[in-house]
Design a protein around this motif. Structure first.
Motif, PDB file in Angstrom:
ATOM      1  N   LEU A 147       0.826  -1.212   0.000  1.00 43.30           N
ATOM      2  CA  LEU A 147       0.000   0.000   0.000  1.00 43.30           C
ATOM      3  C   LEU A 147       0.857   1.257   0.000  1.00 43.30           C
ATOM      4  O   LEU A 147       0.562   2.220  -0.716  1.00 43.30           O
ATOM      5  N   ASN A 148       1.906   1.269   0.792  1.00 47.08           N
ATOM      6  CA  ASN A 148       2.755   2.447   0.858  1.00 47.08           C
ATOM      7  C   ASN A 148       3.558   2.649  -0.427  1.00 47.08           C
ATOM      8  O   ASN A 148       3.696   3.776  -0.899  1.00 47.08           O
ATOM      9  N   LYS A 149       4.061   1.570  -1.016  1.00 45.02           N
ATOM     10  CA  LYS A 149       4.871   1.686  -2.230  1.00 45.02           C
ATOM     11  C   LYS A 149       4.035   1.990  -3.464  1.00 45.02           C
ATOM     12  O   LYS A 149       4.470   2.746  -4.332  1.00 45.02           O
ATOM     13  N   ASN A 150       2.854   1.397  -3.551  1.00 44.84           N
ATOM     14  CA  ASN A 150       2.065   1.506  -4.779  1.00 44.84           C
ATOM     15  C   ASN A 150       0.911   2.491  -4.706  1.00 44.84           C
ATOM     16  O   ASN A 150       0.240   2.711  -5.707  1.00 44.84           O
ATOM     17  N   HIS A 151       0.681   3.045  -3.546  1.00 41.86           N
ATOM     18  CA  HIS A 151      -0.435   3.977  -3.388  1.00 41.86           C
ATOM     19  C   HIS A 151       0.006   5.218  -2.611  1.00 41.86           C
ATOM     20  O   HIS A 151      -0.716   5.696  -1.727  1.00 41.86           O
ATOM     21  N   ASP A 152       1.170   5.739  -2.957  1.00 43.55           N
ATOM     22  CA  ASP A 152       1.645   7.024  -2.434  1.00 43.55           C
ATOM     23  C   ASP A 152       1.578   7.110  -0.903  1.00 43.55           C
ATOM     24  O   ASP A 152       1.077   8.078  -0.349  1.00 43.55           O
ATOM     25  N   ASN A 153       2.060   6.078  -0.228  1.00 43.20           N
ATOM     26  CA  ASN A 153       2.091   6.048   1.241  1.00 43.20           C
ATOM     27  C   ASN A 153       0.714   6.186   1.880  1.00 43.20           C
ATOM     28  O   ASN A 153       0.578   6.726   2.975  1.00 43.20           O
ATOM     29  N   ASP A 154      -0.321   5.693   1.205  1.00 46.32           N
ATOM     30  CA  ASP A 154      -1.690   5.833   1.704  1.00 46.32           C
ATOM     31  C   ASP A 154      -1.890   5.236   3.093  1.00 46.32           C
ATOM     32  O   ASP A 154      -2.578   5.828   3.924  1.00 46.32           O
ATOM     33  N   PHE A 155      -1.319   4.068   3.339  1.00 46.74           N
ATOM     34  CA  PHE A 155      -1.520   3.457   4.654  1.00 46.74           C
ATOM     35  C   PHE A 155      -0.873   4.310   5.735  1.00 46.74           C
ATOM     36  O   PHE A 155      -1.486   4.580   6.764  1.00 46.74           O
ATOM     37  N   TYR A 156       0.335   4.758   5.487  1.00 45.87           N
ATOM     38  CA  TYR A 156       1.034   5.621   6.444  1.00 45.87           C
ATOM     39  C   TYR A 156       0.226   6.893   6.700  1.00 45.87           C
ATOM     40  O   TYR A 156       0.046   7.307   7.844  1.00 45.87           O
ATOM     41  N   LYS A 157      -0.286   7.492   5.629  1.00 48.06           N
ATOM     42  CA  LYS A 157      -1.090   8.711   5.770  1.00 48.06           C
ATOM     43  C   LYS A 157      -2.359   8.437   6.567  1.00 48.06           C
ATOM     44  O   LYS A 157      -2.784   9.263   7.381  1.00 48.06           O
TER      45      LYS A 157
END
Length: 144
Positions: free
Chosen positions: A69-79
């Motif tokens: 999720l972080n690598k392929n979705h612009d750090n979405d999980f982290y956000k």
């Protein structure tokens, strides 16, 4: 929402992750992993593993999901984790303000404590945070 058994089973069925990678990350023997991957009923096989092995598989599954999720979705999980943490902080602050106001109820401070406990539990459990993330991204339109 996937159970612990579901997560471990999905990892073992995922051919994009090699047996050696799973072994390196979990410490589970290659022989046992090969048996699990070739079992007719992987879920039943997982049910017979040691608890610590199931948890190790689940942790690896969660870490792979988060990394993806972080690598392929612009750090979405982290956000999302940051945003949900901010929400918990805001909610706790609001409850504390209610407690100190004229309209405050006797249990407003206890509600703040309960919200803090929810924050502590959810941020320590990657499975819960992933479930919340997927609920957030999938169901946001249902709340309108």
């Amino acid at each position: 929402m996937l159970t612990v058994i579901d997560r471990a089973t999905e990892l073992l069925k995922d051919k994009s992750v090699t047996t050696e990678e799973i072994h390196q990350a979990t410490g589970i023997s290659v022989k046992l992993l090969n048996e699990a991957r070739t079992a007719k009923d992987v879920t039943s096989f997982v049910n017979n593993l040691k608890y610590s092995e199931v948890i190790a598989l689940t942790d690896l599954f969660n870490n792979l999901q988060i990394d993806y999720l972080n690598k392929n979705h612009d750090n979405d999980f982290y956000k999302f984790v940051i945003r949900i943490g901010e929400w918990f902080d805001e909610s706790i602050g609001i409850q504390e303000e209610y407690f100190q106001s004229e309209e405050g109820l006797d249990d407003d401070l206890m509600v703040a404590t309960a919200v803090q406990t929810l924050n502590d539990i959810s941020t320590k459990d990657k499975s819960i945070m992933l479930d919340l993330y997927f609920s957030y991204t999938r169901d946001e339109q249902n709340m309108l």
